[in-house]
Scaffold this motif. Sequence first.
Motif, PDB file in Angstrom:
ATOM      1  N   LEU A   4       0.820  -1.196   0.000  1.00  0.00           N
ATOM      2  CA  LEU A   4       0.000   0.000   0.000  1.00  0.00           C
ATOM      3  C   LEU A   4       0.860   1.254   0.000  1.00  0.00           C
ATOM      4  O   LEU A   4       1.772   1.402   0.812  1.00  0.00           O
ATOM      5  CB  LEU A   4      -0.904  -0.003   1.238  1.00  0.00           C
ATOM      6  N   VAL A   5       0.560   2.169  -0.927  1.00  0.00           N
ATOM      7  CA  VAL A   5       1.260   3.453  -1.045  1.00  0.00           C
ATOM      8  C   VAL A   5       0.210   4.563  -1.087  1.00  0.00           C
ATOM      9  O   VAL A   5      -0.836   4.414  -1.715  1.00  0.00           O
ATOM     10  CB  VAL A   5       2.114   3.502  -2.336  1.00  0.00           C
ATOM     11  N   ILE A   6       0.473   5.673  -0.401  1.00  0.00           N
ATOM     12  CA  ILE A   6      -0.375   6.854  -0.475  1.00  0.00           C
ATOM     13  C   ILE A   6       0.239   7.783  -1.517  1.00  0.00           C
ATOM     14  O   ILE A   6       1.429   8.114  -1.440  1.00  0.00           O
ATOM     15  CB  ILE A   6      -0.468   7.550   0.892  1.00  0.00           C
ATOM     16  N   SER A  20       5.180   6.224   1.934  1.00  0.00           N
ATOM     17  CA  SER A  20       5.186   4.817   2.311  1.00  0.00           C
ATOM     18  C   SER A  20       4.203   4.608   3.463  1.00  0.00           C
ATOM     19  O   SER A  20       3.715   5.566   4.067  1.00  0.00           O
ATOM     20  CB  SER A  20       6.593   4.382   2.727  1.00  0.00           C
ATOM     21  N   THR A  21       3.926   3.359   3.768  1.00  0.00           N
ATOM     22  CA  THR A  21       3.025   3.021   4.873  1.00  0.00           C
ATOM     23  C   THR A  21       3.703   1.995   5.776  1.00  0.00           C
ATOM     24  O   THR A  21       4.828   1.551   5.505  1.00  0.00           O
ATOM     25  CB  THR A  21       1.700   2.449   4.339  1.00  0.00           C
ATOM     26  N   CYS A  22       2.998   1.609   6.816  1.00  0.00           N
ATOM     27  CA  CYS A  22       3.548   0.617   7.744  1.00  0.00           C
ATOM     28  C   CYS A  22       3.878  -0.697   7.047  1.00  0.00           C
ATOM     29  O   CYS A  22       4.735  -1.450   7.513  1.00  0.00           O
ATOM     30  CB  CYS A  22       2.552   0.343   8.867  1.00  0.00           C
ATOM     31  N   TYR A  23       3.213  -0.954   5.913  1.00  0.00           N
ATOM     32  CA  TYR A  23       3.446  -2.202   5.202  1.00  0.00           C
ATOM     33  C   TYR A  23       4.831  -2.243   4.558  1.00  0.00           C
ATOM     34  O   TYR A  23       5.348  -3.323   4.260  1.00  0.00           O
ATOM     35  CB  TYR A  23       2.348  -2.396   4.150  1.00  0.00           C
ATOM     36  N   HIS A  24       5.420  -1.070   4.357  1.00  0.00           N
ATOM     37  CA  HIS A  24       6.803  -1.022   3.875  1.00  0.00           C
ATOM     38  C   HIS A  24       7.797  -1.109   5.035  1.00  0.00           C
ATOM     39  O   HIS A  24       8.982  -1.329   4.816  1.00  0.00           O
ATOM     40  CB  HIS A  24       7.055   0.276   3.104  1.00  0.00           C
ATOM     41  N   ASP A  50       8.437   0.032  -5.621  1.00  0.00           N
ATOM     42  CA  ASP A  50       6.989  -0.022  -5.762  1.00  0.00           C
ATOM     43  C   ASP A  50       6.422   1.208  -6.466  1.00  0.00           C
ATOM     44  O   ASP A  50       5.389   1.123  -7.130  1.00  0.00           O
ATOM     45  CB  ASP A  50       6.324  -0.170  -4.389  1.00  0.00           C
ATOM     46  N   VAL A  51       7.078   2.369  -6.295  1.00  0.00           N
ATOM     47  CA  VAL A  51       6.567   3.591  -6.936  1.00  0.00           C
ATOM     48  C   VAL A  51       7.313   3.926  -8.228  1.00  0.00           C
ATOM     49  O   VAL A  51       7.035   4.948  -8.860  1.00  0.00           O
ATOM     50  CB  VAL A  51       6.605   4.794  -5.964  1.00  0.00           C
TER      51      VAL A  51
END
Length: 255
Positions: A4-6, A20-24, A50-51
């Motif tokens: 997941l990326v915002i 980034s999120t906690c999943y990274h 990922d991005v």
Amino acid sequence: MRKLVISFFSPLEKVKVYFSTCYHGNMAIRNVEPEEDLKAINNRLSFFNDVGVFADDVFVMKPVFSDKIKLISHRTQEFLKDNNDPIEADALVTYYRGIFLGCCFSDCLPVVIYEEKYQEIVALVHAGRKNLTKILPKTIEFLENEFNLSGKNLEVVFGPYIHKESYVFDKGIGESVVQEQLRIDPLWRKYIFQNKEKIHLDLGGCAEHIIHSYQIPSENIFKIDIDTHKSRHLYSYHSKQDGKMFLGIAGIGRR
């Protein structure tokens, strides 16, 4: 597997902003525990992949809660190859395509300021309660003076940060925070809210006041409306105080 990326893409789709999120995983490199730092480096590499951004094109600053601004160019890249010191600053600016500016956050306010119609200039600002009223106006004035821009041509993105309802202190420690904020800048008086038991700080409201004072139109202000304290996808120091941080990057992609 992509995590997941915002993300935010500007109206002309030139400027790209990613968080980034906690999943990274944790992105903070503290130069204390080598194993943890190695994990953070690998987490960053996974996020960049990922991005779709090259790691060598990302310049990550180390915030010092100051009004220090650093202009980033390809010459900076050559300099950093021979110097291992981090980029100590609270705002990065670039006018090069393909360069991404980065900073780790937990609750502080990420502010991206850009002009993409004519000169393609991007700034990333780290704005915490101790430096917001200094670094934000100084960065806008730097863009205006260095590149002959006017506020009406600038666009602004607020990234995820701790919102007013969550940025709360108990009355005891809160009173000392209030006095500290007022010593920093009397403007804070408008953005400190008190009741019988709690004191709240409004980072976003204070930042928006400053932005409007430079004639930046409301329609040029975009907000990623996420409260770090409430989000299960982002780290929050005010919530857990574990030192973990997410990474924000902004830049103009290659053609």
